[in-house]
Design a protein around this motif. Structure first.
Motif, PDB file in Angstrom:
ATOM      1  N   ARG A 293       0.831  -1.204   0.000  1.00 17.20           N
ATOM      2  CA  ARG A 293       0.000   0.000   0.000  1.00 17.20           C
ATOM      3  C   ARG A 293       0.865   1.254   0.000  1.00 17.20           C
ATOM      4  NH1 ARG A 293      -5.301  -1.614   1.287  1.00 17.20           N
ATOM      5  NH2 ARG A 293      -5.872   0.471   0.574  1.00 17.20           N
ATOM      6  N   SER A 294       0.182   2.410  -0.001  1.00 20.08           N
ATOM      7  CA  SER A 294       0.858   3.700  -0.060  1.00 20.08           C
ATOM      8  C   SER A 294       0.589   4.523   1.188  1.00 20.08           C
ATOM      9  CB  SER A 294       0.384   4.488  -1.282  1.00 20.08           C
ATOM     10  OG  SER A 294       0.702   3.810  -2.475  1.00 20.08           O
TER      11      SER A 294
ATOM     12  N   SER B   7       1.630   8.764   2.665  1.00 20.74           N
ATOM     13  CA  SER B   7       2.337  10.022   2.456  1.00 20.74           C
ATOM     14  C   SER B   7       2.601  10.684   3.799  1.00 20.74           C
ATOM     15  CB  SER B   7       1.501  10.957   1.579  1.00 20.74           C
ATOM     16  OG  SER B   7       2.168  12.183   1.376  1.00 20.74           O
TER      17      SER B   7
ATOM     18  N   ARG C  22       9.965   3.951  -5.915  1.00 20.39           N
ATOM     19  CA  ARG C  22       8.795   3.733  -5.060  1.00 20.39           C
ATOM     20  C   ARG C  22       8.414   4.986  -4.272  1.00 20.39           C
ATOM     21  NH1 ARG C  22       9.094   0.336  -0.870  1.00 20.39           N
ATOM     22  NH2 ARG C  22      11.342   0.631  -0.535  1.00 20.39           N
ATOM     23  N   PHE C  23       9.408   5.784  -3.894  1.00 19.70           N
ATOM     24  CA  PHE C  23       9.176   6.981  -3.084  1.00 19.70           C
ATOM     25  C   PHE C  23       9.394   8.228  -3.937  1.00 19.70           C
ATOM     26  CE2 PHE C  23      10.350   5.245   1.432  1.00 19.70           C
ATOM     27  CZ  PHE C  23       9.488   4.174   1.230  1.00 19.70           C
ATOM     28  N   THR C  24       8.647   9.280  -3.618  1.00 19.55           N
ATOM     29  CA  THR C  24       8.805  10.559  -4.290  1.00 19.55           C
ATOM     30  C   THR C  24       8.833  11.680  -3.265  1.00 19.55           C
ATOM     31  OG1 THR C  24       7.618   9.769  -6.261  1.00 19.55           O
ATOM     32  CG2 THR C  24       7.859  12.156  -5.994  1.00 19.55           C
TER      33      THR C  24
ATOM     34  N   GLN D 275       5.992  10.857  -0.610  1.00 19.41           N
ATOM     35  CA  GLN D 275       4.983   9.907  -1.043  1.00 19.41           C
ATOM     36  C   GLN D 275       5.644   8.536  -1.144  1.00 19.41           C
ATOM     37  OE1 GLN D 275       1.621  10.196  -1.688  1.00 19.41           O
ATOM     38  NE2 GLN D 275       1.648   7.972  -2.049  1.00 19.41           N
TER      39      GLN D 275
ATOM     40  N   ASN E  37       5.108   4.604  -2.034  1.00 19.34           N
ATOM     41  CA  ASN E  37       4.284   3.594  -2.701  1.00 19.34           C
ATOM     42  C   ASN E  37       4.928   2.217  -2.578  1.00 19.34           C
ATOM     43  OD1 ASN E  37       2.566   5.696  -3.568  1.00 19.34           O
ATOM     44  ND2 ASN E  37       3.743   5.969  -5.457  1.00 19.34           N
ATOM     45  N   SER E  38       4.132   1.195  -2.810  1.00 21.99           N
ATOM     46  CA  SER E  38       4.625  -0.191  -2.774  1.00 21.99           C
ATOM     47  C   SER E  38       5.442  -0.448  -1.514  1.00 21.99           C
ATOM     48  CB  SER E  38       5.468  -0.475  -4.025  1.00 21.99           C
ATOM     49  OG  SER E  38       4.707  -0.266  -5.194  1.00 21.99           O
ATOM     50  N   LEU E  39       4.878  -0.087  -0.391  1.00 24.81           N
ATOM     51  CA  LEU E  39       5.620  -0.188   0.873  1.00 24.81           C
ATOM     52  C   LEU E  39       5.922  -1.634   1.227  1.00 24.81           C
ATOM     53  CD1 LEU E  39       3.834   2.668   2.766  1.00 24.81           C
ATOM     54  CD2 LEU E  39       6.316   2.446   2.512  1.00 24.81           C
TER      55      LEU E  39
END
Length: 116
Positions: free
Chosen positions: A15-16, A18, A66-68, A81, A83-85
């Motif tokens: 999941r994601s 932030s 995966r991260f931004t 942010q 993602n794909s944790l």
């Protein structure tokens, strides 16, 4: 100077999530901003950085793709942010501000736990 992180929590793998860091007490738009993390029993590691204007971003190999990281200089806020944790992303995430003429500042951290 204050750096206040928010948005951490418990999330399932894949999941994601932030997290945000609200800055005050200094000229945010002049500072290089970074996110670090520290897992139990491990050293604090650099996750991502962004230049003062936002034009340059760097990432640790473990989170690349995966991260931004982003920033809004009008709101004095930096974001991460995620993602794909993965379970190995579990850590306390810290916001940090740095400039050539100043000491490095740290936030108090926000816990991110990735678990099913």
């Amino acid at each position: 100077v204050q750096l206040v992180e928010s948005g951490g929590g418990l999330v399932q793998p894949g999941r994601s999530l932030s997290v945000s860091c609200a800055a005050s007490g200094f000229t945010f738009s002049s500072y290089f901003m970074s996110w670090y993390r520290q897992a139990p029993g491990q050293e604090r590691e650099l996750v991502a950085s962004i230049s003062s204007g936002g034009g340059t971003r760097t990432y640790a190999d473990s989170v690349k793709g995966r991260f931004t990281i982003s920033r809004d200089n009008a709101k004095n806020t930096v974001y991460l942010q995620m993602n794909s944790l993965r379970p190995e992303d579990t850590a306390v995430y810290y916001c940090s501000a740095a400039a050539a003429w100043s000491r490095r500042y740290w936030g108090q951290g926000t816990q991110v736990t990735v678990s099913s």
